[in-house]
Write a protein that holds these residues in place. Structure first.
Motif, PDB file in Angstrom:
ATOM      1  N   ASP A  77     -33.046 -21.425 -64.097  1.00 62.93           N
ATOM      2  CA  ASP A  77     -32.681 -21.380 -65.492  1.00 62.93           C
ATOM      3  C   ASP A  77     -31.632 -20.602 -65.915  1.00 62.93           C
ATOM      4  O   ASP A  77     -31.676 -19.515 -66.006  1.00 62.93           O
ATOM      5  N   LEU A  78     -30.360 -21.234 -66.126  1.00 60.56           N
ATOM      6  CA  LEU A  78     -29.190 -20.607 -66.614  1.00 60.56           C
ATOM      7  C   LEU A  78     -28.954 -20.870 -68.071  1.00 60.56           C
ATOM      8  O   LEU A  78     -27.757 -21.391 -68.423  1.00 60.56           O
ATOM      9  N   THR A  79     -29.769 -20.559 -68.787  1.00 61.05           N
ATOM     10  CA  THR A  79     -29.591 -20.872 -70.443  1.00 61.05           C
ATOM     11  C   THR A  79     -30.116 -19.532 -71.086  1.00 61.05           C
ATOM     12  O   THR A  79     -30.647 -18.896 -70.633  1.00 61.05           O
ATOM     13  N   SER A  80     -29.696 -19.718 -72.410  1.00 62.07           N
ATOM     14  CA  SER A  80     -29.881 -18.673 -73.421  1.00 62.07           C
ATOM     15  C   SER A  80     -30.160 -18.998 -74.698  1.00 62.07           C
ATOM     16  O   SER A  80     -29.950 -20.224 -75.019  1.00 62.07           O
ATOM     17  N   VAL A  81     -30.619 -18.300 -75.537  1.00 56.68           N
ATOM     18  CA  VAL A  81     -30.867 -18.332 -77.168  1.00 56.68           C
ATOM     19  C   VAL A  81     -32.025 -19.265 -77.228  1.00 56.68           C
ATOM     20  O   VAL A  81     -33.176 -18.760 -76.772  1.00 56.68           O
ATOM     21  N   VAL A  82     -31.924 -20.379 -77.383  1.00 65.11           N
ATOM     22  CA  VAL A  82     -33.273 -21.195 -77.951  1.00 65.11           C
ATOM     23  C   VAL A  82     -33.386 -22.618 -77.187  1.00 65.11           C
ATOM     24  O   VAL A  82     -34.345 -22.758 -76.482  1.00 65.11           O
ATOM     25  N   VAL A  83     -32.231 -23.464 -77.277  1.00 60.38           N
ATOM     26  CA  VAL A  83     -32.380 -24.644 -76.798  1.00 60.38           C
ATOM     27  C   VAL A  83     -32.637 -24.683 -75.325  1.00 60.38           C
ATOM     28  O   VAL A  83     -33.458 -25.652 -75.071  1.00 60.38           O
ATOM     29  N   GLY A  84     -32.109 -24.001 -74.493  1.00 58.20           N
ATOM     30  CA  GLY A  84     -32.200 -24.040 -73.136  1.00 58.20           C
ATOM     31  C   GLY A  84     -33.697 -23.398 -72.866  1.00 58.20           C
ATOM     32  O   GLY A  84     -34.405 -23.879 -72.144  1.00 58.20           O
ATOM     33  N   PRO A  85     -33.973 -21.808 -73.417  1.00 55.16           N
ATOM     34  CA  PRO A  85     -35.175 -21.531 -73.047  1.00 55.16           C
ATOM     35  C   PRO A  85     -36.442 -22.316 -73.557  1.00 55.16           C
ATOM     36  O   PRO A  85     -37.669 -22.210 -73.026  1.00 55.16           O
ATOM     37  N   ILE A  86     -36.362 -23.159 -74.734  1.00 53.28           N
ATOM     38  CA  ILE A  86     -37.294 -23.886 -75.212  1.00 53.28           C
ATOM     39  C   ILE A  86     -37.626 -25.029 -74.114  1.00 53.28           C
ATOM     40  O   ILE A  86     -38.812 -25.276 -73.604  1.00 53.28           O
ATOM     41  N   CYS A  87     -36.674 -25.568 -73.344  1.00 54.04           N
ATOM     42  CA  CYS A  87     -36.666 -26.495 -72.332  1.00 54.04           C
ATOM     43  C   CYS A  87     -37.463 -25.941 -71.126  1.00 54.04           C
ATOM     44  O   CYS A  87     -38.459 -26.489 -70.785  1.00 54.04           O
ATOM     45  N   THR A  88     -36.807 -24.650 -70.721  1.00 54.79           N
ATOM     46  CA  THR A  88     -37.465 -24.348 -69.552  1.00 54.79           C
ATOM     47  C   THR A  88     -38.772 -23.707 -69.819  1.00 54.79           C
ATOM     48  O   THR A  88     -39.641 -23.658 -68.869  1.00 54.79           O
ATOM     49  N   ARG A  89     -39.311 -23.179 -70.979  1.00 55.08           N
ATOM     50  CA  ARG A  89     -40.521 -22.839 -71.372  1.00 55.08           C
ATOM     51  C   ARG A  89     -41.465 -23.902 -71.011  1.00 55.08           C
ATOM     52  O   ARG A  89     -42.690 -23.790 -70.603  1.00 55.08           O
ATOM     53  N   SER A  90     -41.088 -25.171 -71.590  1.00 57.12           N
ATOM     54  CA  SER A  90     -41.962 -26.471 -71.544  1.00 57.12           C
ATOM     55  C   SER A  90     -42.237 -26.616 -70.014  1.00 57.12           C
ATOM     56  O   SER A  90     -43.469 -26.802 -69.703  1.00 57.12           O
TER      57      SER A  90
ATOM     58  N   GLU B  73     -41.912 -23.009 -61.396  1.00 58.08           N
ATOM     59  CA  GLU B  73     -41.807 -21.828 -61.083  1.00 58.08           C
ATOM     60  C   GLU B  73     -40.380 -21.661 -61.794  1.00 58.08           C
ATOM     61  O   GLU B  73     -39.138 -22.107 -61.236  1.00 58.08           O
ATOM     62  N   VAL B  74     -40.179 -20.752 -62.682  1.00 58.52           N
ATOM     63  CA  VAL B  74     -38.839 -20.834 -63.553  1.00 58.52           C
ATOM     64  C   VAL B  74     -38.320 -19.463 -63.152  1.00 58.52           C
ATOM     65  O   VAL B  74     -38.751 -18.317 -63.611  1.00 58.52           O
ATOM     66  N   VAL B  75     -36.846 -19.376 -62.596  1.00 53.22           N
ATOM     67  CA  VAL B  75     -36.011 -18.186 -62.531  1.00 53.22           C
ATOM     68  C   VAL B  75     -35.359 -18.166 -63.418  1.00 53.22           C
ATOM     69  O   VAL B  75     -34.286 -19.049 -63.494  1.00 53.22           O
ATOM     70  N   LYS B  76     -35.089 -17.228 -64.420  1.00 52.93           N
ATOM     71  CA  LYS B  76     -34.186 -17.216 -65.394  1.00 52.93           C
ATOM     72  C   LYS B  76     -33.112 -16.280 -65.022  1.00 52.93           C
ATOM     73  O   LYS B  76     -33.437 -15.060 -64.930  1.00 52.93           O
ATOM     74  N   VAL B  77     -31.947 -16.608 -64.754  1.00 56.41           N
ATOM     75  CA  VAL B  77     -30.875 -16.090 -64.344  1.00 56.41           C
ATOM     76  C   VAL B  77     -29.969 -15.409 -65.503  1.00 56.41           C
ATOM     77  O   VAL B  77     -29.562 -16.231 -66.436  1.00 56.41           O
ATOM     78  N   GLU B  78     -30.031 -14.280 -65.689  1.00 59.36           N
ATOM     79  CA  GLU B  78     -29.111 -13.518 -67.030  1.00 59.36           C
ATOM     80  C   GLU B  78     -28.178 -12.729 -66.373  1.00 59.36           C
ATOM     81  O   GLU B  78     -27.953 -12.069 -65.516  1.00 59.36           O
ATOM     82  N   PRO B  79     -26.900 -12.509 -67.460  1.00 61.04           N
ATOM     83  CA  PRO B  79     -25.908 -11.767 -67.056  1.00 61.04           C
ATOM     84  C   PRO B  79     -26.208 -10.356 -67.213  1.00 61.04           C
ATOM     85  O   PRO B  79     -27.248 -10.067 -67.876  1.00 61.04           O
ATOM     86  N   PRO B  80     -25.471  -9.446 -67.043  1.00 64.69           N
ATOM     87  CA  PRO B  80     -25.647  -7.908 -67.072  1.00 64.69           C
ATOM     88  C   PRO B  80     -26.168  -7.660 -68.577  1.00 64.69           C
ATOM     89  O   PRO B  80     -26.928  -6.752 -68.928  1.00 64.69           O
ATOM     90  N   GLY B  81     -25.652  -8.327 -69.681  1.00 56.45           N
ATOM     91  CA  GLY B  81     -26.121  -7.911 -70.974  1.00 56.45           C
ATOM     92  C   GLY B  81     -27.155  -8.581 -71.437  1.00 56.45           C
ATOM     93  O   GLY B  81     -27.873  -8.239 -72.341  1.00 56.45           O
ATOM     94  N   GLY B  82     -27.852  -9.410 -70.436  1.00 58.76           N
ATOM     95  CA  GLY B  82     -29.195 -10.294 -71.158  1.00 58.76           C
ATOM     96  C   GLY B  82     -28.861 -11.298 -71.980  1.00 58.76           C
ATOM     97  O   GLY B  82     -27.860 -11.640 -72.572  1.00 58.76           O
ATOM     98  N   ASP B  83     -29.908 -12.265 -71.870  1.00 59.91           N
ATOM     99  CA  ASP B  83     -29.982 -13.313 -72.696  1.00 59.91           C
ATOM    100  C   ASP B  83     -29.593 -12.807 -74.407  1.00 59.91           C
ATOM    101  O   ASP B  83     -30.411 -11.704 -74.658  1.00 59.91           O
TER     102      ASP B  83
END
Length: 400
Positions: A12-25, A32-42
């Motif tokens: 999961d290379l998404t952030s804010v709302v539209v992508g996280p809503i998808c991957t939360r579903s 098994e969802v792995v959320k990949v975040e940059p050093p500053g985070g989502d």
């Protein structure tokens, strides 16, 4: 038993709302969802108001349950190498990054299909590729403005407005999850992955115009665009003697029962209201009739009278009321959670159920990089290699 997506691995290379809503579903149904975040985070970790600790806003917590967080700097070669290692073992890759930026990172479909031909590569975009808006940045209000959502308010109230929630993000995110499910089903039959493109603008234009193309469906049009019933200024909760109520007498049986309930049985024979098509044509007058009658009793009195006639009706909930709604309480909708860093929380439950079972292990919303070491170890890295990635700044793990 477990959720229907148990065994499906998602990067999961998404952030804010539209992508996280998808991957939360996807995660809620066992993936098994792995959320990949940059050093500053989502961005959402600090964008929304309300938090106990930096980087863990209430909104982030709601949208990122059942995921693990890995923090990688994809601008570093070592970070990108780790990312590609994760993708090699994944079933699904999801991003909401513009196509040109994704290609520069080497994470476009062609590049990733070369290392994992079974991969479902889903890009959630503001605008579909091939159109002139394709490279424009956008958030929810931009899409609401372009897609006609704001225009429906102008037609109804005289002033363009936004729906006061990120509705286009929610809708598009759920559509993306649906499309991923379709693609996974096809892969089960063919063994081959594919690219999936889910644009916000086009999906919301479809959403709005499926409702409001109306008489312009015909070529040439047989009337104006817009459902005049839904666009009526009176299409809203209506005042009672002590609050508000919403009623929906649409069929003849319901409408005639409503006329009886308000003491106006003669309205059955009024040519403006004697059929569903007549009531639609004369929606404004029909709503005004309702409004005048409903002011005469309390909400509780109307609920009793209308419910006895099986007329659709409901009391009006504020956001605070909703959190105490008795039906939601019966369903256990608001669930208590003890988060390891954020303490006692309340979050929404998964509303949909499958007879074959649901996700067995519930995961709390992760701190930034909370699972970096664990996930990289599962991808084949030795602890010493993870240490070197962290020392080089290519990876980051949460502080203990």
């Amino acid at each position: 038993m477990s959720g229907p997506l148990a065994g499906v691995r998602v990067v999961d290379l998404t952030s804010v709302v539209v992508g996280p809503i998808c991957t939360r579903s996807l995660a809620d149904q066992g993936a098994e969802v792995v959320k990949v975040e940059p050093p500053g985070g989502d961005l959402l970790r600090n964008l929304a108001q309300g938090s106990r600790n930096a980087g863990m806003s209430g909104k982030f917590i709601q949208f990122n349950r059942n995921k693990r967080s890995v923090c990688l700097d994809l601008k570093r070669l070592e970070g990108m190498a780790a990312m590609r290692r994760l993708v090699e073992g994944a079933d699904v890759f999801v991003s909401n990054i513009r196509p040109s930026a994704l290609a520069r990172l080497g994470l476009d479909h062609e590049a990733l299909a070369a290392v994992n031909p079974r991969l479902i590569h889903c890009s959630i975009l503001a605008f579909g590729s091939g159109g002139r808006y394709a490279e424009r940045p956008a958030y929810d209000p931009i899409i609401q403005s372009l897609s006609g959502v704001a225009a429906t308010f102008e037609r109804a109230t005289g002033e363009p407005r936004f729906v006061p929630m990120v509705m286009t993000d929610h809708i598009t995110g759920l559509i993306a999850a649906q499309c991923i499910g379709f693609a996974l089903y096809r892969r089960e039959r063919t063994g081959i992955g594919e690219a999936v493109e889910v644009p916000m603008f086009e999906n919301m234009a479809s959403f709005v115009m499926s409702e409001h193309m109306s008489a312009a469906t015909f070529d040439p049009p047989v009337g104006p665009t817009g459902d005049n019933r839904i666009l009526s200024p009176e299409y809203r909760p209506m005042a009672t003697k002590d609050g508000y109520i919403t009623v929906g007498p649409n069929t003849n049986a319901q409408a005639f029962g409503f006329f009886d309930a308000i003491g106006r049985p003669e309205m059955r024979d009024d040519p403006r209201f004697c059929s569903a098509s007549a009531r639609t044509t004369n929606a404004a007058a029909y709503f005004r009739l309702r409004m005048e009658a409903l002011r005469e009793r309390t909400t509780a009195e109307w609920l009793e009278v209308l419910s006895a006639r099986d007329i659709p009706c409901a009391h009006y909930n504020t956001l605070e009321d909703l959190m105490e709604d008795p039906h939601l309480a019966d369903r256990g909708f608001f669930q208590a959670e003890d988060h390891p860093s954020e303490g006692r929380l309340r979050r929404t439950a998964v509303p949909n159920h499958f007879g074959g079972g649901r996700r067995e292990e519930e995961l709390h919303a992760p701190r930034l990089g909370e699972h970096t070491r664990e996930v990289l170890r599962q991808a084949g890295y030795e602890d010493s290699e993870v240490d070197r990635l962290i020392e080089a700044g290519a990876a980051q793990e949460a502080a203990c």
